[in-house]
Enzyme design. Sequence first.
Site, PDB file in Angstrom:
ATOM      1  CE  LYS A   1      -4.370  -1.748   1.692  1.00  0.00           C
ATOM      2  NZ  LYS A   1      -5.416  -1.680   2.729  1.00  0.00           N
TER       3      LYS A   1
ATOM      4  NE  ARG B   1      -8.078  -8.317   1.373  1.00  0.00           N
ATOM      5  CZ  ARG B   1      -7.870  -7.542   0.297  1.00  0.00           C
ATOM      6  NH1 ARG B   1      -6.940  -6.585   0.341  1.00  0.00           N
ATOM      7  NH2 ARG B   1      -8.570  -7.720  -0.805  1.00  0.00           N
TER       8      ARG B   1
END
Length: 292
Positions: free
Chosen positions: A234, A268
Site C-alpha cells: 500500500k 491480508r
Amino acid sequence: MTTQDTCFSPRQTLRCRGGRVLDLRQPQVMGILNLTPDSFFAGNRIGSEHELLRRAEQMLRAGAAVLDLGGYSSRPGAEHISADEEKKRLLPAVEAVRQTFPDAVISVDTFRAAVAAEAVAAGADMLNDISGGTLDEDMFATVGRLGVPYILMHMRGTPQTMTQLTHYEDDLVLELVRYFRDKLAELRHHGVVDVVLDPGFGFAKTPAQGHELLRRLRELHVLGLPILAGLSRKSMVYKPLGLTPEAALAGTITVNTLAVLNGARLLRVHDVAEAVQTIQLVSSTYPLPHSS
C-alpha cells in the site's frame, strides 16, 4: 472503557460453512485474489479461470489459511461498477475455487448485501466488507441471516471519495474504537457472532496516519476481537520510500512484522509465502500479544 462495554465475547476460532474453521489463536495469512482489471498492484491481476486456480493453488501450498476474492476494485479513485458486473466477475470464480479446493476457506470482498448472499450460496465462507455496512443498509441483517464470519473494516466515504476524508477531529485510534463499538452493537442485534476487525489501512487515512495506527495497533485490543492488517504494497509502504507497489515487497514484510508484533491475527497479502515466513519467524522468537 472495558472490553465488556465494547464488544462480543472474544472468539479466536471462527466457524465457517461446511465444517471449515479459521483458527486465529495464532496469526494466519489471507491471500488476495483480485478479479478486477484495475487492481492497484498489476502483479495480482487475474485474467482467466486457469490463472485464478493456479494462483489459488500457489497460495494454499504456501500456507494461506484464507483466500480473499474480490470483484470490485477499492483502490483510491477506482471506477464504480454495477452489482451485476461485480457478480459476473465474482460468482464464477467462487464456484471454481470451491469446486477445485473444497477444503479452502474462501472470503469474498464486497460491500453489497445481495452480492454477499449470492457469493455465500456459490461457496464462500466469510464476508470481507470494506465499508463496515455503511454502503448497504442490508449488509448486517444479511450477514446475520447467512451465519458466516464477517470482517468489519473502518472506512469513510467510498473508494471514489475516501482520500478527501482523512481529517479526524478526535484521536484517530479513539475514533476507530468508537466506530467499532457502535458497529459491533448493530451486528450483535442482527445475531452476528464471528467478527474480525480491520482498521482499514489506506482507507480514508494518509500514509502518516497509517503508520500511527500501526504503532498503536495494540490499543484496539480493548475490543477483544481478532485484528486483520491489510498493509500489502500500500501507499503507506511505498510512498515514503519513493517506490511503486511493484517494488514494495521488502517494505511490506517490514510492516507485516510490526503488525504481528502488535497483535494482528490475520495478514491480508499479495505475497503469501513471504507473509507465512514472517509469521513463523516472529512467532518463534517473540511472545505475541493476545486480543483479549
